[in-house]
Design a protein around this motif. Structure first.
Motif, short mmCIF file in Angstrom:
data_model
loop_
_atom_site.label_atom_id
_atom_site.label_comp_id
_atom_site.label_asym_id
_atom_site.label_seq_id
_atom_site.Cartn_x
_atom_site.Cartn_y
_atom_site.Cartn_z
N THR A 109 10.85 -0.32 8.38
CA THR A 109 10.70 -1.73 8.72
C THR A 109 9.28 -2.08 9.17
OG1 THR A 109 11.42 -1.38 11.00
CG2 THR A 109 13.12 -1.94 9.36
N ASP A 110 8.46 -1.06 9.41
CA ASP A 110 7.06 -1.29 9.82
C ASP A 110 6.18 -1.09 8.59
OD1 ASP A 110 4.54 -1.36 10.92
OD2 ASP A 110 4.89 0.24 12.38
N LEU A 111 5.88 -2.20 7.92
CA LEU A 111 5.16 -2.13 6.65
C LEU A 111 3.79 -1.47 6.80
CD1 LEU A 111 5.29 -2.74 3.65
CD2 LEU A 111 4.27 -4.96 4.12
N ALA A 112 3.08 -1.77 7.86
CA ALA A 112 1.74 -1.19 8.04
C ALA A 112 1.82 0.33 8.19
CB ALA A 112 1.06 -1.81 9.26
N ALA A 113 2.74 0.80 9.02
CA ALA A 113 2.90 2.25 9.20
C ALA A 113 3.40 2.90 7.92
CB ALA A 113 3.87 2.53 10.35
N LEU A 114 4.29 2.22 7.23
CA LEU A 114 4.81 2.74 5.97
C LEU A 114 3.69 2.85 4.94
CD1 LEU A 114 7.47 3.54 4.51
CD2 LEU A 114 7.59 1.19 3.73
N TYR A 115 2.86 1.83 4.87
CA TYR A 115 1.74 1.84 3.93
C TYR A 115 0.77 2.98 4.27
CZ TYR A 115 -2.05 0.30 0.94
OH TYR A 115 -3.02 0.26 -0.02
N ASP A 116 0.45 3.11 5.54
CA ASP A 116 -0.47 4.18 5.96
C ASP A 116 0.09 5.55 5.61
OD1 ASP A 116 -2.24 2.32 6.96
OD2 ASP A 116 -1.59 2.54 9.05
N ALA A 117 1.38 5.73 5.78
CA ALA A 117 1.98 7.04 5.56
C ALA A 117 2.22 7.35 4.08
CB ALA A 117 3.31 7.14 6.32
N CYS A 118 2.59 6.34 3.30
CA CYS A 118 3.06 6.60 1.94
C CYS A 118 2.11 6.15 0.83
CB CYS A 118 4.42 5.92 1.73
SG CYS A 118 5.70 6.54 2.82
N SER A 119 1.16 5.28 1.13
CA SER A 119 0.31 4.76 0.05
C SER A 119 -0.51 5.83 -0.67
CB SER A 119 -0.59 3.63 0.55
OG SER A 119 -1.50 4.10 1.51
#
Length: 187
Positions: free
Chosen positions: A21-31
């Protein structure tokens, strides 16, 4: 994100699942992983950047991820693969359409005023036939033939079942055929 284990034993660091649900953290981790896959499939850094952006945007807008079905990274990589294949298919469809039309303009049709008149007549007839079919059918056919989208991509864009898209496309093509049956497409 990597955390050391709490117990003081020897072992590998544990990878913590990013918060979906945390798009910024998700982007940082998975991009980085999404970008690597996109680059491998698209074979272009710029297209891979665009695709990576679109994957996260679609993830955020759709909100379809279910944690019970597996890790969020696996979901994002599957979405990346699917979107990359759709883009490659679109390019192929656009190329085929361009080839058909260029054949008509060059070697397939007559040169000179007669050939141009025939192409003008064809253009007018197709435009009129498109205007005469049901708007839902026209929308599906335009996305398929002008934008080169696959039926699954059209279904996704219009948020319709694939069966509905197939049905509309078939009915639209049958309607166009009946409207254009008397027109010869061959020279």
């Amino acid at each position: 994100m990597i955390d050391a284990p709490r117990d003081a034993g020897v072992g590998e660091p544990q990878v913590r699942e990013p918060d979906p649900t945390d798009l910024a953290a998700l982007y940082d981790a998975c991009s980085p992983a999404v970008f690597r896959l996109a680059r491998r499939l698209c074979r272009s850094s710029q297209e891979a950047e665009d695709l990576t952006h679109d994957v996260f945007l679609r993830y955020w807008k759709q909100g379809r991820y279910e944690p019970s079905r597996g890790p969020v990274l696996a979901y994002l990589l599957l979405m990346t693969r699917s979107m990359a294949l759709n883009r490659l298919e679109q390019k192929g469809n656009r190329w085929q359409i361009l080839q058909r039309w260029s054949h008509m303009f060059r070697g397939g049709g007559q040169a000179g005023p007669e050939g141009f008149a025939e192409v003008d007549e064809l253009t007018r007839r197709v435009r009129d036939a498109f205007a005469a079919i049901h708007p839902n059918q026209r929308q599906v056919l335009e996305l398929a033939y002008y934008e080169g989208l696959s039926q699954s991509a059209i279904a996704e864009r219009l948020q319709l079942p694939v069966g509905t898209v197939k049905s509309r496309a078939r009915k639209g093509l049958m309607a166009l055929r009946s409207l254009l049956i008397d027109f010869s497409f061959e020279p």
